[in-house]
Write an enzyme that holds these catalytic residues in place. Structure first.
Site, short mmCIF file in Angstrom:
data_model
loop_
_atom_site.label_atom_id
_atom_site.label_comp_id
_atom_site.label_asym_id
_atom_site.label_seq_id
_atom_site.Cartn_x
_atom_site.Cartn_y
_atom_site.Cartn_z
N ASN A 210 0.85 -1.19 0.00
CA ASN A 210 0.00 0.00 0.00
C ASN A 210 0.89 1.25 0.00
O ASN A 210 2.11 1.14 0.00
CB ASN A 210 -0.95 -0.02 1.20
CG ASN A 210 -0.19 -0.09 2.51
OD1 ASN A 210 0.56 0.82 2.84
ND2 ASN A 210 -0.36 -1.18 3.24
N LYS A 289 7.48 -17.83 -10.62
CA LYS A 289 6.82 -16.66 -11.22
C LYS A 289 5.61 -17.11 -12.05
O LYS A 289 5.71 -18.04 -12.86
CB LYS A 289 7.83 -15.92 -12.11
CG LYS A 289 7.27 -14.64 -12.68
CD LYS A 289 8.29 -13.93 -13.55
CE LYS A 289 7.61 -12.74 -14.23
NZ LYS A 289 8.47 -12.13 -15.23
#
Ligand code: C5P
Length: 402
Positions: A210, A289
């Site tokens: 955030n 990934k």
């Protein structure tokens, strides 16, 4: 915001190679609004010139006890009477020995003896000189005499040796001076603070985080330190330097922050939960990934599943012998309603509320304090100023705090 506005400081330099750092120090003190009178011993002038110190302080520099520039010829009285503090940086082993003995054979030692204001010393010397029995005796005697000893630091020394005895860095000394003038509202209290964002992995290269900068949490840590508290900071990743004088534990995820808080919460007097903790983490973190499917033309996207993170603040507030807990709430709307509700739900005596659009990454902020009595808005101000006001508000409400 200038942090030393209206303060008058005598900066004394005794002889040592760390005099070169005092040039930067005087600049920093002046930048923060202090009036700085530089006084040098004769030995100090071998390491740095009075011209340098005069140019940076913007004021005449004094060396000689017989200096005729002061009309009554009492530089030692005049300089010390007007001062809010005298800081000796660097303080050589010899100069500290002189202070202990109360000798007054040059201008700087005379004005220290004649002072009517606090004295701080920043020792600077070779590690063997620092650890020598006479120096250690002198340092403890100075502390007993009410002199504040700053540092020394540790590390590589000008002589090529490594160890204790380096003078603190100019910014560290500046932080000490600013702290020195703050009221000791949380003297000897133990304060645990979380700050910054948390980072939740999706796969080995991607994360969810955030926009918390950590500035408010770090400002509160500094304000608590200035108020005389023993502070521990637990921080998610930020771009901020670790604050001077405060042990800082770096974490990434909410779970790591939770574990670090629980490991340090014992015997804390106050817990201030400033961190923007992720409410959810990815439950199905990929070990490799996640790859795009080259054959999928349009809306292919990975399926992320989420699990709820532990609520650190609510957990701490529910502990037996919990510290006095302060929460934060950044909302985008209906601040008062959500903040009141959150404070009660988390079972805490105080919560600071602000609007997320005003606070994230900004240097100024607008906050309200929410407690049992209601909402108390504070005027918009720099985060460090707000942090000092919040620490004062906490100190006032903390049970048993004089
Ligand atoms: O519930 P909410 O996240 O809005 O509450 C914010 C307050 O709760 C902040 O003080 C934050 O540090 C704390 N918090 C926490 N653990 C969480 C979520 C929030 O300690 N998992």
């Amino acid at each position: 915001m200038q942090e030393l506005l209206d303060k008058r400081i005598v900066l004394g330099l005794s002889g040592g190679i760390a005099c070169y750092k005092s040039a930067e120090l005087v600049r920093r003190l002046v930048e923060q609004g202090a009036t700085v009178d530089v006084v040098m011993t004769d030995a100090a002038t071998h390491f740095i010139t009075a011209v340098t110190m005069q140019a940076l302080s913007g004021r005449p520099v004094f060396i000689d006890a017989w200096d005729p520039r002061i009309p009554n010829n009492m530089a030692h009285i005049d300089l010390s009477r007007g001062a809010d503090a005298i800081l000796i940086a660097p303080a050589s082993a010899d100069f500290m020995a002189k202070l202990v003995q109360g000798r007054a054979d040059d201008l700087l030692s005379t004005l220290c003896l004649a002072r009517a204001c606090p004295l701080l010393v920043a020792p600077a010397m070779n590690r063997e000189m620092w650890s020598a029995a006479p120096t250690q005796r002198n340092v403890s005697q100075l502390a007993q005499d009410g002199v504040k000893v700053l540092g020394p630091g540790s590390g590589q020394q000008a002589c090529g040796e490594t160890g204790d005895g380096r003078m603190l860095e100019p910014l560290q000394l500046l932080a000490e001076m600013v702290a020195f003038f703050q009221p000791k509202l949380l003297k000897n209290k133990r304060v645990l603070i979380t700050a910054g964002p948390t980072v939740e992995p999706i796969d080995p290269v991607r994360v969810i985080t955030n926009r918390s900068s950590g500035k408010t949490g770090y400002a509160l840590a500094r304000a608590a330190f200035e108020a005389g508290a023993q502070v521990t900071l637990i921080s998610g990743p930020t771009a901020l330097p670790e604050p001077y004088g405060i042990p800082c534990i770096q974490v990434q995820t909410a779970q790591q922050m939770h574990d670090a808080v629980l490991a340090h919460v014992k015997e804390q007097d106050v817990f201030i939960s400033v961190a923007a903790v992720a409410d959810w983490r990815v439950a199905n973190v990929a070990s490799d990934k996640i790859k795009k499917d080259p054959k999928a033309k349009t809306t292919h996207s990975p399926n992320l599943e989420f699990a709820l993170n532990p609520d650190i603040l609510a957990t701490v507030a529910a502990l037996p012998n919990a510290p006095w807990c302060v929460g934060f709430a950044a909302e985008t709307e209906r601040l008062s309603e959500y903040a009141h509700d959150k404070r009660k739900r988390k079972g805490i005596p105080m919560l600071i509320g602000n609007l997320a659009q005003h606070v994230m990454d900004a240097d100024h902020t607008t906050v309200s304090i929410f407690d049992e009595q209601g909402e108390h808005p504070l005027p918009t101000s720099a985060k460090q100023d707000i942090a000092r006001q919040l620490i004062a508000a906490i100190a006032k409400r903390l049970p048993g705090n004089a």
